[in-house]
Design an enzyme around this catalytic site. Structure first.
Site, PDB file in Angstrom:
ATOM      1  N   ASP A 297       0.874  -1.164   0.000  1.00  0.00           N
ATOM      2  CA  ASP A 297       0.000   0.000   0.000  1.00  0.00           C
ATOM      3  C   ASP A 297       0.919   1.224   0.000  1.00  0.00           C
ATOM      4  OD1 ASP A 297      -3.176   0.739   1.669  1.00  0.00           O
ATOM      5  OD2 ASP A 297      -2.059   1.794   0.114  1.00  0.00           O
TER       6      ASP A 297
HETATM    7  C1  GLC Z   1      -4.206   4.489  -0.130  1.00  0.00           C
HETATM    8  C2  GLC Z   1      -5.150   3.371   0.228  1.00  0.00           C
HETATM    9  C3  GLC Z   1      -5.272   2.306  -0.836  1.00  0.00           C
HETATM   10  C4  GLC Z   1      -5.049   2.923  -2.199  1.00  0.00           C
HETATM   11  C5  GLC Z   1      -3.606   3.383  -2.240  1.00  0.00           C
HETATM   12  C6  GLC Z   1      -3.230   4.021  -3.587  1.00  0.00           C
HETATM   13  O1  GLC Z   1      -3.499   4.886   1.013  1.00  0.00           O
HETATM   14  O2  GLC Z   1      -4.914   2.708   1.464  1.00  0.00           O
HETATM   15  O3  GLC Z   1      -6.576   1.732  -0.698  1.00  0.00           O
HETATM   16  O4  GLC Z   1      -5.318   1.975  -3.217  1.00  0.00           O
HETATM   17  O5  GLC Z   1      -3.308   4.298  -1.207  1.00  0.00           O
HETATM   18  O6  GLC Z   1      -3.911   5.207  -3.748  1.00  0.00           O
END
Ligand code: GLC
Length: 734
Positions: free
Chosen positions: A261
């Protein structure tokens, strides 16, 4: 391309090229104003990394991405195409209701079609993969991201996980996307409902309740898995080898790409699980994280680890192969542009067919929670006063679609109702959604100016004036769209005091009041319930939501939504969910015994339970019939029940089937959803609904952590929600 050809490419790659293939950055590389989904991170990567990077996310547009790919291929020595990913979670331009809403449809077929539409729009603008579905199980509405989940039940979340992956991916042709199920694992259980907080639970609870939906997504063939920010049994998911290699790859057979993430590899240090960036790099790649989203840690430290023989190059090679496999499955080596064409983009985005799917799903996602004296549906010949902050508002799409939705394509409730009843509609704003934007932290500065020259008394007077001229009042209230979603945990889940004051003043007019609620989480409704005659839970219903709500308000559509997350009586009752446990001192409603499992100041049951939702008609349930009361291993029981529409209009009813294991080697929930059927019945029509029960439905993780059924007595429940059920008993014999 055949796998051996991919292996030949890998054999030609330098260590740097391999490592850079695992780097993923967002649109801020190319555009300073791009949609950021986390704290701003300094771009500590070289041009060489950018030239050889594996994937980019949250850049949109056929023309822009065609040029980006073109430029990239000119500089990539081995012509390895970029993967374009994005957060298209439930819609790009035509926006579905948020998942906590569409979960209330109990219509996985329609959700699958909806996700197919989402994939069509996103692929038309050049996206190859989407960070969706989010399937985190949730039981705590203080956590803002419950809006992205389909709720509190493992079985239902698994059904939706499959439907979403199948809808997004289908056969992975150019109109579909690689799905990335997230957030693995158990991100939905932060202590205190506080965002990014510690998660801790038994392995049994993790496997029994929180893992099933991710497993269902893997079994449905999802191509990617995103790790979660939280710890699992004390080890951050992004550095958790047991979770990523033992469970995900060895037990479940997942062969796709594991994506971190946003900067979660760096956060291994913040957690206190890694000493420095080299340690974080080794921990993550060693645990099985293939892609480093939004940090330079892989890019700047993996090579050193290999040179110091602290990391075997095979760990990098396997990650690169998975990444190249994904690109190969998407056909990117044959056609790096996947046929994207600005003309096609023009035709696909906002297509009428897309809107029809979104409207149909929004219609089935709205939940009628209260309808005293059948005040709904409204007559088209009566004067209606529509007041409140959501009356003339386009922020109906929820936070994950806010960045790319086209506001001009989103109809407000006011317009939709004017289209229905013309001059019979009176409108007034009444009040704002919030009176303070400090909840937005560093973003508040962009919103505070909205209060300049605000005359709250004038707004209120205009609303009361409009209401005084009408036969019935429709008040559109809710939480601010940005009060839910990521980084939006809250401890006070009541409506803003201005909205409650508006309602109190309207209530003094002694006219029927219908409340439409726009929210991304269960709210605490007791302060308003005695002031309204009807309550329509609209959630954030998406780009076609206003039309869907109006279809329901005037009876063109009969509401059929049923909650998939309990509405607590108050925040102190959290967590409250239907599939809880008896305890050693079970409370029996009405029993005054003090020493039992209950609160002294509020009931145990939620305000509205899992599976609850009303209709404009009424369904009568017969008694459960079983073809046998003994279930033998590998055999089945056929259960049936008659449902009759005893009301005056056609309606849809979701018949729910639950099972309770009375005694087992570990205590079992008072009931668990094991099946459901959504039926449509005309007025007076009766149907027999059947369920087949096997030992699979009885299986759980026993005291020895073996997933199996145990002999004994069981209860079967079939009904209209998790508390209003008919009951029968059966025995299971091994
Ligand atoms: C965010 C979220 C995730 C998302 C990622 C990319 O922090 O936790 O769900 O897909 O970053 O934007």
């Amino acid at each position: 391309m055949k796998e051996e050809e991919l292996l030949q490419i890998i054999n030609q790659m330098t260590v740097e090229e391999k490592i850079y293939q695992l780097v993923q950055w967002d649109g801020s590389l190319y555009d300073d104003n791009s949609f950021l989904t986390g704290p701003k991170v300094d771009l500590d990567i070289s041009d060489d990394v950018i030239r050889n990077m594996g994937s980019v996310y949250n850049v949109f547009g056929a023309e822009k991405l065609r040029k980006l790919q073109d430029d990239h291929l000119k500089t990539s020595r081995l012509k390895i195409p970029l993967l374009f990913a994005a957060d298209v979670v439930y819609g790009y331009k035509t926006i579905l209701p948020i998942p906590l809403a569409f979960g209330c449809s109990w219509n996985p077929r329609l959700v699958k079609d909806g996700m197919g539409m989402v994939a069509k729009e996103a692929s038309a603008v050049g996206i190859h993969a989407t960070f969706s579905p989010m399937v985190d199980l949730v039981r705590d509405p203080r956590w803002g991201r419950v809006m992205e989940s389909t709720g509190e039940d493992p079985f239902l979340n698994s059904v939706y996980a499959r439907a979403q992956v199948e809808g997004l991916q289908d056969n992975l042709d150019h109109q579909h996307l690689a799905a990335c199920v997230k957030h693995f694992a158990a991100y939905g259980a932060p202590e205190g409902g506080r965002e990014y907080n510690h998660v801790d639970m038994s392995e049994r609870r993790l496997r029994q309740d929180y893992l099933p939906a991710y497993k269902a997504a893997v079994e449905a063939g999802c191509k990617m898995v995103m790790t979660s920010f939280n710890t699992v049994d004390g080890i951050p998911a992004t550095g958790n080898e047991w979770l990523l290699r033992d469970v995900l790859r060895k037990e479940w057979g997942f062969k796709g790409v594991v994506n971190s993430d946003y900067a979660s590899i760096k956060e291994l240090m913040d957690h206190g699980a890694a000493e420095d960036e080299v340690h974080a790099a080794k921990l993550a790649i060693g645990a099985g994280v293939d892609v480093d989203m939004k940090t330079s840690i892989y890019a700047n430290h993996l090579k050193k680890a290999v040179e110091r023989k602290e990391l075997d190059i095979t760990k990098i090679d396997e990650a690169v192969l998975r990444m190249l496999n994904l690109k190969n499955e998407l056909g990117l080596f044959e056609d790096p542009f996947r046929g994207i064409d600005p003309k096609v983009e023009e035709e696909v985005l906002h297509a009428e067919g897309n809107k029809e799917i979104a409207r149909a799903l929004a219609q089935e996602s709205v939940v009628l929670l209260k309808n005293d004296n059948h005040v709904l549906p409204l007559s088209k010949n009566k004067k209606v006063a529509l007041v409140g902050p959501y009356a003339n508002e386009t922020s109906l799409m929820g936070t994950w679609a806010a960045a790319h939705a086209d506001r001009e394509h989103i109809m407000t409730l006011k317009t939709a109702m004017e289209n229905k009843i013309g001059d019979n509609l009176l409108h007034a704003h009444g009040c704002d959604i919030v009176d303070d934007y400090s909840f937005l932290g560093h973003l508040a500065v962009y919103f505070q100016g909205r209060f300049a020259n605000k005359d709250v008394n004038k707004d209120l007077d205009e609303a009361l004036e409009a209401a005084s001229q009408a036969d019935i009042i429709v008040v559109a209230l809710g939480e601010h769209m940005l009060q839910s979603g990521e980084a939006a945990s809250r401890t006070d889940l009541t409506l803003n005091k201005m909205q409650v004051k508006l309602l109190e003043k309207l209530h003094e007019l002694n006219k029927p009041i219908v409340c439409i609620l726009f929210n991304g989480r269960p709210l605490m409704l007791d302060p308003i319930l005695d002031k309204i005659d009807a309550l329509v839970e609209a959630w954030f219903p998406g780009s076609e939501g206003a039309l869907a709500i109006t279809d329901i308000l005037f009876g063109d559509v009969n509401p059929s939504g049923k909650l998939t997350m309990s509405f607590p009586m108050n925040v102190g009752q959290i967590p409250v969910y239907y599939n809880g446990f008896k305890t050693g001192r079970p409370y029996v409603p009405g029993d005054l015994t003090k020493e039992v499992s209950k609160y002294t100041d509020v009931r145990n049951e939620p305000r509205y339970p899992f599976g609850y939702g009303l209709s404009y008609t009424e369904f009568e349930y017969g008694d459960i019939q079983l073809d046998t009361n003994v279930l033998i291993k590998h055999k089945s029981i056929h259960a049936s029940i008659t449902i009759k529409n005893i009301g005056d209009r056609r309606g849809k009813e979701t018949v729910q089937m639950y099972i309770q294991d009375i005694v087992a080697s570990v205590v079992r929930p008072v009931k668990e959803l094991k099946g459901f059927q959504k039926v449509q019945l005309d007025s007076g029509e009766m149907v027999k609904v059947e369920f087949v029960i096997t030992d699979e439905d009885l299986s759980f993780f026993t005291k020895d952590m073996i997933f199996t059924a145990e002999e004994g007595k069981f209860k079967l429940f079939i009904g209209k929600n998790s508390s209003d059920v008919k009951e029968a008993a059966f025995e299971y014999v091994d």
